[in-house]
Write an enzyme that holds these catalytic residues in place. Structure first.
Site, PDB file in Angstrom:
ATOM      1  N   GLU A  72      -4.287   4.504  -7.981  1.00  0.00           N
ATOM      2  CA  GLU A  72      -5.497   5.126  -7.437  1.00  0.00           C
ATOM      3  C   GLU A  72      -5.536   6.589  -7.868  1.00  0.00           C
ATOM      4  O   GLU A  72      -4.665   7.381  -7.512  1.00  0.00           O
ATOM      5  CB  GLU A  72      -5.574   5.030  -5.910  1.00  0.00           C
ATOM      6  CG  GLU A  72      -6.913   5.607  -5.452  1.00  0.00           C
ATOM      7  CD  GLU A  72      -7.073   5.780  -3.955  1.00  0.00           C
ATOM      8  OE1 GLU A  72      -6.346   5.152  -3.172  1.00  0.00           O
ATOM      9  OE2 GLU A  72      -7.973   6.568  -3.584  1.00  0.00           O
ATOM     10  N   HIS A 117      -1.255  11.677  -1.629  1.00  0.00           N
ATOM     11  CA  HIS A 117      -2.505  11.219  -1.013  1.00  0.00           C
ATOM     12  C   HIS A 117      -3.378  12.386  -0.560  1.00  0.00           C
ATOM     13  O   HIS A 117      -4.520  12.528  -0.978  1.00  0.00           O
ATOM     14  CB  HIS A 117      -2.198  10.289   0.165  1.00  0.00           C
ATOM     15  CG  HIS A 117      -3.427   9.731   0.812  1.00  0.00           C
ATOM     16  ND1 HIS A 117      -4.159  10.416   1.766  1.00  0.00           N
ATOM     17  CD2 HIS A 117      -4.074   8.559   0.625  1.00  0.00           C
ATOM     18  CE1 HIS A 117      -5.194   9.684   2.140  1.00  0.00           C
ATOM     19  NE2 HIS A 117      -5.168   8.556   1.467  1.00  0.00           N
ATOM     20  N   HIS A 149       0.828  -1.208   0.000  1.00  0.00           N
ATOM     21  CA  HIS A 149       0.000   0.000   0.000  1.00  0.00           C
ATOM     22  C   HIS A 149       0.861   1.256   0.000  1.00  0.00           C
ATOM     23  O   HIS A 149       1.775   1.393   0.814  1.00  0.00           O
ATOM     24  CB  HIS A 149      -0.886  -0.034   1.254  1.00  0.00           C
ATOM     25  CG  HIS A 149      -1.918   1.041   1.310  1.00  0.00           C
ATOM     26  ND1 HIS A 149      -2.192   1.738   2.461  1.00  0.00           N
ATOM     27  CD2 HIS A 149      -2.765   1.527   0.363  1.00  0.00           C
ATOM     28  CE1 HIS A 149      -3.162   2.609   2.210  1.00  0.00           C
ATOM     29  NE2 HIS A 149      -3.528   2.507   0.957  1.00  0.00           N
TER      30      HIS A 149
HETATM   31  O1  G3P Z   1      -6.655   2.082  -3.049  1.00  0.00           O
HETATM   32  C1  G3P Z   1      -6.942   1.619  -1.781  1.00  0.00           C
HETATM   33  C2  G3P Z   1      -6.664   2.601  -0.690  1.00  0.00           C
HETATM   34  O2  G3P Z   1      -5.434   3.220  -0.898  1.00  0.00           O
HETATM   35  C3  G3P Z   1      -7.737   3.608  -0.547  1.00  0.00           C
HETATM   36  O3  G3P Z   1      -7.591   4.468   0.525  1.00  0.00           O
HETATM   37  O4  G3P Z   1      -6.958   6.596   1.585  1.00  0.00           O
HETATM   38  O5  G3P Z   1      -5.326   4.748   1.514  1.00  0.00           O
HETATM   39  O6  G3P Z   1      -5.896   5.984  -0.554  1.00  0.00           O
HETATM   40  P1  G3P Z   1      -6.379   5.494   0.770  1.00  0.00           P
HETATM   41 MG    MG Z   2      -4.760   4.867  -2.045  1.00  0.00          MG
END
Ligand code: G3P
Ligand code: MG
Length: 253
Positions: free
Chosen positions: A112, A52, A10
């Site tokens: 994303e 982010h 992640h």
């Molecule tokens: O793509 C999955 C996840 O990353 C979504 O939440 O806030 O960590 O970008 P966030």
């Molecule tokens: Mg994400």
């Protein structure tokens, strides 16, 4: 239904390195991860970068909106010092540079699309165009699905713009909680997968998504027992912050 890697680091390197940086991606690689998720946002002049939050202050010092700053400024900014002193000097990376790095290192990407408010369509269009431009050979060769990144977003509008720009780049719709009309939305987007918060998933919902023929991906799974539980429900893959305890081959164990 899920031709992609199952376990993704992640934001590049999970919680072991500064998120959405090349150092983070290198950290993921050092832990054996050739599959990552990261977030893409636009600068004020329309250059896609990894980010982010839509404001400065947490991972980059300062205050104010990311969308108000031009790329030449953003790409000079330190995105590593907040995490630990040894990462000081690590800069915000351009999406194009991250794609180049990932291609060189055979890293599969879940991109994303993370638009700042008001920039949903433009962010979706630009991110999709960049993937389209940089993956021309793979698209022309009609290489397997896993040869292309998977775009995802919580923004329906961003994904719709991506679809219009590059219908051939696959899409996954991100939903914190799966709503009643999820299937209609996925159909409208021509999405191949539903991405959802593991905390709210139930075995019934997982079964419904799988029965309908979609890929099912979860964020963010940091506990081994929970990972096994949701995979037993039919979840195809997930991203994790704990790349130290959940390895890239976890699903095979
Ligand atoms: O793509 C999955 C996840 O990353 C979504 O939440 O806030 O960590 O970008 P966030
Ligand atoms: Mg994400």
């Amino acid at each position: 239904m899920w031709p992609y890697p199952k376990i993704l680091a992640h934001r590049g390197g999970g919680t072991l390195a500064p998120e959405n940086t090349l150092a983070g991606i290198r950290c993921g690689l050092a832990h054996g991860f050739h599959a990552i998720e990261f977030d893409v946002m636009l600068s004020s002049d329309g250059v896609p970068i990894l980010m982010h939050d839509d404001v400065l202050g947490r991972t980059v010092a300062g205050s104010g909106a990311i969308a108000a700053l031009a790329a030449d400024r953003l790409l000079q900014m330190d995105a590593g010092a907040w995490f630990a002193p040894q990462f000081a000097g690590e800069r915000i990376p351009a999406f194009a540079d991250v794609i180049a790095f990932c291609k060189r290192n055979a890293i599969w990407m879940n991109v994303e699309i993370k638009p700042a408010p008001g920039f949903e369509r433009e962010t979706g269009r630009v991110a999709a165009k960049m993937v389209q431009d940089l993956f021309r050979p793979e698209i022309s060769a009609r290489a397997g699905a896993a040869a292309l990144p998977l775009l995802s977003s919580f923004s329906f509008d961003a994904l719709q713009a991506a679809q219009r720009q590059a219908p051939e780049i696959p899409r996954g719709f991100l939903l914190d909680r799966i709503p009643l009309d999820w299937q209609i939305k996925l159909e409208e987007l021509g999405a191949v997968a539903l991405h959802t918060n593991q905390q709210h998933l139930t075995p019934e919902l997982a079964q419904a998504v799988k029965t309908a023929g979609y890929g099912l991906f979860c964020y963010t799974v940091n506990d081994v027992a929970r990972a096994r539980e949701i995979m037993a429900w039919g979840v195809d893959g997930f991203c994790t912050d704990r790349i130290d305890i959940i390895g890239p081959r976890f699903a095979e164990s």
